[in-house]
Every structure is written in structure tokens, then in C-alpha cells.
Design a protein around this motif. Structure first.
Motif, PDB file in Angstrom:
ATOM      1  N   LEU A 178      42.846  42.823  -2.806  1.00 12.12           N
ATOM      2  CA  LEU A 178      43.793  42.571  -1.720  1.00 12.12           C
ATOM      3  C   LEU A 178      45.228  42.891  -2.119  1.00 12.12           C
ATOM      4  CD1 LEU A 178      42.407  39.186  -0.356  1.00 12.12           C
ATOM      5  CD2 LEU A 178      42.619  41.285   0.973  1.00 12.12           C
ATOM      6  N   LEU A 179      45.594  42.602  -3.356  1.00 11.83           N
ATOM      7  CA  LEU A 179      46.993  42.727  -3.771  1.00 11.83           C
ATOM      8  C   LEU A 179      47.334  44.078  -4.381  1.00 11.83           C
ATOM      9  CD1 LEU A 179      47.664  39.192  -5.305  1.00 11.83           C
ATOM     10  CD2 LEU A 179      47.912  39.976  -2.933  1.00 11.83           C
ATOM     11  N   THR A 180      46.326  44.821  -4.834  1.00 12.31           N
ATOM     12  CA  THR A 180      46.607  46.134  -5.413  1.00 12.31           C
ATOM     13  C   THR A 180      46.367  47.265  -4.427  1.00 12.31           C
ATOM     14  OG1 THR A 180      44.356  46.496  -6.253  1.00 12.31           O
ATOM     15  CG2 THR A 180      45.909  45.323  -7.700  1.00 12.31           C
ATOM     16  N   ALA A 181      45.656  46.997  -3.338  1.00 15.74           N
ATOM     17  CA  ALA A 181      45.292  48.029  -2.356  1.00 15.74           C
ATOM     18  C   ALA A 181      44.550  49.180  -3.023  1.00 15.74           C
ATOM     19  CB  ALA A 181      46.523  48.545  -1.607  1.00 15.74           C
ATOM     20  N   ASP A 182      43.796  48.865  -4.079  1.00 14.81           N
ATOM     21  CA  ASP A 182      43.096  49.916  -4.808  1.00 14.81           C
ATOM     22  C   ASP A 182      41.873  50.397  -4.037  1.00 14.81           C
ATOM     23  OD1 ASP A 182      41.459  47.708  -5.098  1.00 14.81           O
ATOM     24  OD2 ASP A 182      41.062  48.048  -7.221  1.00 14.81           O
ATOM     25  N   GLU A 183      41.289  51.460  -4.517  1.00 18.16           N
ATOM     26  CA  GLU A 183      40.089  52.022  -3.916  1.00 18.16           C
ATOM     27  C   GLU A 183      38.903  51.753  -4.835  1.00 18.16           C
ATOM     28  OE1 GLU A 183      38.679  56.491  -3.103  1.00 18.16           O
ATOM     29  OE2 GLU A 183      40.416  55.912  -1.870  1.00 18.16           O
ATOM     30  N   PHE A 184      37.774  51.334  -4.252  1.00 19.11           N
ATOM     31  CA  PHE A 184      36.575  51.068  -5.058  1.00 19.11           C
ATOM     32  C   PHE A 184      35.361  51.612  -4.333  1.00 19.11           C
ATOM     33  CE2 PHE A 184      37.588  47.338  -2.520  1.00 19.11           C
ATOM     34  CZ  PHE A 184      36.388  46.929  -1.982  1.00 19.11           C
ATOM     35  N   GLY A 185      34.272  51.755  -5.075  1.00 15.85           N
ATOM     36  CA  GLY A 185      33.089  52.404  -4.537  1.00 15.85           C
ATOM     37  C   GLY A 185      31.983  51.441  -4.150  1.00 15.85           C
ATOM     38  N   SER A 186      30.838  52.002  -3.809  1.00 16.00           N
ATOM     39  CA  SER A 186      29.714  51.215  -3.315  1.00 16.00           C
ATOM     40  C   SER A 186      29.153  50.282  -4.375  1.00 16.00           C
ATOM     41  CB  SER A 186      28.614  52.148  -2.806  1.00 16.00           C
ATOM     42  OG  SER A 186      29.072  52.925  -1.731  1.00 16.00           O
ATOM     43  N   ALA A 187      29.147  50.712  -5.629  1.00 12.20           N
ATOM     44  CA  ALA A 187      28.615  49.848  -6.694  1.00 12.20           C
ATOM     45  C   ALA A 187      29.457  48.583  -6.831  1.00 12.20           C
ATOM     46  CB  ALA A 187      28.563  50.612  -8.018  1.00 12.20           C
ATOM     47  N   GLU A 188      30.778  48.716  -6.743  1.00 10.00           N
ATOM     48  CA  GLU A 188      31.653  47.547  -6.817  1.00 10.00           C
ATOM     49  C   GLU A 188      31.483  46.671  -5.584  1.00 10.00           C
ATOM     50  OE1 GLU A 188      35.161  45.212  -8.239  1.00 10.00           O
ATOM     51  OE2 GLU A 188      33.296  46.101  -8.995  1.00 10.00           O
ATOM     52  N   ALA A 189      31.335  47.280  -4.413  1.00 13.93           N
ATOM     53  CA  ALA A 189      31.117  46.495  -3.193  1.00 13.93           C
ATOM     54  C   ALA A 189      29.821  45.700  -3.271  1.00 13.93           C
ATOM     55  CB  ALA A 189      31.106  47.414  -1.977  1.00 13.93           C
ATOM     56  N   LEU A 190      28.801  46.288  -3.884  1.00 17.13           N
ATOM     57  CA  LEU A 190      27.529  45.579  -4.066  1.00 17.13           C
ATOM     58  C   LEU A 190      27.701  44.439  -5.059  1.00 17.13           C
ATOM     59  CD1 LEU A 190      24.455  45.590  -3.384  1.00 17.13           C
ATOM     60  CD2 LEU A 190      24.152  47.042  -5.411  1.00 17.13           C
ATOM     61  N   ARG A 191      28.417  44.690  -6.155  1.00 16.96           N
ATOM     62  CA  ARG A 191      28.653  43.642  -7.160  1.00 16.96           C
ATOM     63  C   ARG A 191      29.391  42.454  -6.563  1.00 16.96           C
ATOM     64  NH1 ARG A 191      32.394  41.658 -10.786  1.00 16.96           N
ATOM     65  NH2 ARG A 191      34.100  42.936  -9.952  1.00 16.96           N
ATOM     66  N   LEU A 192      30.297  42.720  -5.645  1.00 21.93           N
ATOM     67  CA  LEU A 192      31.110  41.671  -5.045  1.00 21.93           C
ATOM     68  C   LEU A 192      30.438  40.996  -3.844  1.00 21.93           C
ATOM     69  CD1 LEU A 192      34.589  43.448  -5.150  1.00 21.93           C
ATOM     70  CD2 LEU A 192      33.686  41.759  -6.749  1.00 21.93           C
ATOM     71  N   ASN A 193      29.219  41.432  -3.521  1.00 21.10           N
ATOM     72  CA  ASN A 193      28.486  40.876  -2.374  1.00 21.10           C
ATOM     73  C   ASN A 193      29.126  41.215  -1.030  1.00 21.10           C
ATOM     74  OD1 ASN A 193      26.464  39.537  -3.986  1.00 21.10           O
ATOM     75  ND2 ASN A 193      27.999  37.971  -4.453  1.00 21.10           N
ATOM     76  N   PHE A 194      29.893  42.302  -0.987  1.00 21.35           N
ATOM     77  CA  PHE A 194      30.428  42.772   0.287  1.00 21.35           C
ATOM     78  C   PHE A 194      29.365  43.562   1.051  1.00 21.35           C
ATOM     79  CE2 PHE A 194      35.016  43.085  -1.585  1.00 21.35           C
ATOM     80  CZ  PHE A 194      35.063  41.702  -1.665  1.00 21.35           C
ATOM     81  N   VAL A 195      28.455  44.208   0.324  1.00 21.28           N
ATOM     82  CA  VAL A 195      27.328  44.909   0.934  1.00 21.28           C
ATOM     83  C   VAL A 195      26.050  44.388   0.291  1.00 21.28           C
ATOM     84  CG1 VAL A 195      28.769  46.956   1.286  1.00 21.28           C
ATOM     85  CG2 VAL A 195      27.202  46.877  -0.655  1.00 21.28           C
ATOM     86  N   GLN A 196      24.923  44.560   0.978  1.00 27.96           N
ATOM     87  CA  GLN A 196      23.659  44.039   0.479  1.00 27.96           C
ATOM     88  C   GLN A 196      22.730  45.114  -0.073  1.00 27.96           C
ATOM     89  OE1 GLN A 196      25.265  42.443   3.354  1.00 27.96           O
ATOM     90  NE2 GLN A 196      25.830  41.345   1.497  1.00 27.96           N
ATOM     91  N   LYS A 197      22.902  46.361   0.393  1.00 28.79           N
ATOM     92  CA  LYS A 197      22.084  47.463  -0.101  1.00 28.79           C
ATOM     93  C   LYS A 197      22.936  48.713  -0.207  1.00 28.79           C
ATOM     94  CE  LYS A 197      17.308  46.420   1.215  1.00 28.79           C
ATOM     95  NZ  LYS A 197      16.073  47.021   1.785  1.00 28.79           N
TER      96      LYS A 197
END
Length: 276
Positions: A178-197
Motif C-alpha cells: 500500500l505504501l510503496t505502490a510497488d508492482e508484484f506478480g501472481s505468485a506474491e498475490a497467491l502467497r498473500l491470499n489475495f488470489v486462491q488459484k
């Protein structure tokens, strides 16, 4: 046959974009359609999205929604020139009385009852992440690029990211993005539980539809009750959710669907639920 082969091609959208809908059995497909602008969000698109979510909840023939997007990307986020006047004035883009797609219970709006599955691909910035976090199950293509970049534009994320990122991933992980406005990929989104598959690019809509169809085959009243009980536990605490166990179970056990579930078990066949 691939389920996505049954999906109609997107309509030709107006310059401000639009939201397409298509019914596949008991599933409502909801398509974000402004690919020429990477599905950047305008006020008419937000209104139409809320109308589609409201249709899902109000139509007894519909059981699950699937949100997807035309073109190569899910969304690049807000079309700031088109939306900035609303941000400055505080005027509400979505008319009151509709189901609010972010689903965080703003006064004047309805909460969604039926499940929503998302299929995301390519660029998925700001609004896209918040729609994901407000949904129930997210299937991401392995080529996704995510960013919650509001601070980079001098504004704050107000579609639920400040509420749900920490809930899903912990305070530190939430604030990192939220504070860095960085860009991340699907693997990170999965690790963070933002996506399920995470699936190979091009298969995300097929997988989302398959999940939605599997949900739609279950007892609709039980699906809604289960979803709402999970959300109550998250938002109001364990005691509030437990207090619903007996009355909700009693209501469900006396439904036609519960009787059908027993008959199907005895007769060793798939149940045919009516939602009653």
C-alpha cells in the motif's frame, strides 16, 4: 469442451466503456468491457457493475457470478480524468439501493449474498485488486501484474484495500504494497491470499467458470448461509457467527433442498436443488 467456448464475444463498447452480462445456466458472467483503455474505470462502468451485482442477487435463477474482462488486461484502475470530479466532491458514483461491488457495507448500499468468482489477467491495478478482495474466490493468470498505486497519485485506496489487505496478509505485508505502490506478480498475490488459484494465462476464465458451476450445483440456500456465516465471523467475531448456528441450521434443515439432499443420498444420485 472448454467452458469458455460458450462465452459470447464482448460487445463493441462505447467510449466510456460498459459492463456486459451473459447467463450460463445458473451462472451470471459479468464482463468489464473497455479494452482500448485497458478497462480503465468510468462512472457508467461502476454503475453498470453495481446493477449486474444486484441482478445476480435478485434473480432466483442465478446462483453464482463470475467477473472477468475483455482484452489482455483485467483493469489498469481508475480513469482518473473521468473520475477525479467524483473524488474531489465526494459524490457517490453508484446510486444508493444497489449491491455495492466492493461489499464492505457502506450505508445506503446492499451487501451481496450470492458468491462471486473473479478471473483476472494481465494488468490488475487498484480497483482490480479491491474487486478481488471484495469477491469470494479469485483465479489469476500467471502473467498478472498487481499494484495498489493510489499513493503514487496522491489519493488513498478507498475500495477496501486498507481493510482487507491486512486481514488477508498481515499488517506488514499490506503496508509494504500500500505504501510503496510497488508492482508484484501472481505468485506474491497467491502467497498473500489475495488470489486462491494461479493458472496458465488463457485458462483463468475456464477455471473460474468451472468453480462457479461447481458452486451452482450445491444447495443455494446453504451456499448463501455458509458464505454469510464466514463473513459474519470475520466482521463481527466468532460469537456472532456461532449464535447463528442453531437458527440458520434449523431453517435450512426444514427446506425442500435439505429433503432433496437426503433423498439424493439414499438414492445414490446427484441432488437437484431448487433453492427452496
Amino acid at each position: 469442451m472448454s467452458s469458455a467456448l460458450t462465452v459470447a464475444p464482448p460487445s463493441t463498447p462505447p467510449a466510456e466503456g460498459c459492463i456486459d452480462t451473459q447467463v450460463l445456466g445458473s451462472v451470471l458472467l459479468i464482463g468489464i468491457n473497455r479494452p482500448a483503455k485497458r478497462n480503465g474505470w468510468t462512472a457508467p462502468m461502476f454503475r453498470q457493475l453495481a446493477e449486474a451485482y444486484t441482478r445476480l442477487d435478485d434473480d432466483p435463477q442465478l446462483r453464482v457470478g463470475v467477473l472477468h474482462a475483455a482484452g489482455d488486461h483485467f483493469t489498469a484502475g481508475l480513469d482518473l480524468p473521468a473520475i477525479s470530479a467524483y473524488l474531489k466532491s465526494g459524490e457517490r458514483i453508484i446510486p444508493e439501493g444497489l449491491v455495492e461491488p466492493y461489499d464492505f457495507g457502506r450505508p445506503g448500499y446492499r451487501r451481496r449474498a450470492k458468491p462471486m468468482v473473479l478471473a483476472v489477467k494481465g494488468i490488475c491495478f487498484t480497483v482490480g485488486i479491491e474487486l478481488m478482495l471484495g469477491a469470494d474466490i479469485v483465479v489469476a493468470a500467471d502473467d498478472c501484474r498487481f499494484s495498489q498505486m493510489e499513493v503514487q497519485r496522491g489519493i488513498m485506496a478507498t475500495g477496501g484495500a486498507t481493510l482487507r489487505m491486512a486481514e488477508r496478509a498481515g499488517t506488514g505485508n499490506a503496508l509494504l504494497h500500500l505504501l510503496t505502490a510497488d508492482e508484484f506478480g501472481s505468485a506474491e498475490a497467491l502467497r498473500l491470499n489475495f488470489v486462491q488459484k494461479v493458472v496458465p494465462a488463457g485458462r483463468e476464465l475456464d477455471e473460474a467458470i468451472a468453480i462457479a458451476q461447481r458452486i451452482a450445483a450445491q444447495a443455494p440456500l446453504a451456499v448463501v448461509a455458509t458464505r454469510l456465516n464466514v463473513l459474519k465471523a470475520i466482521e463481527q467475531g466468532q460469537a456472532a457467527a456461532v449464535a447463528d448456528f442453531v437458527p440458520v441450521q434449523q431453517r435450512l434443515a426444514n427446506s425442500e433442498d435439505a429433503a432433496e439432499g437426503v433423498r439424493a443420498f439414499v438414492e445414490r444420485r446427484p441432488a437437484q436443488f431448487s433453492g427452496r
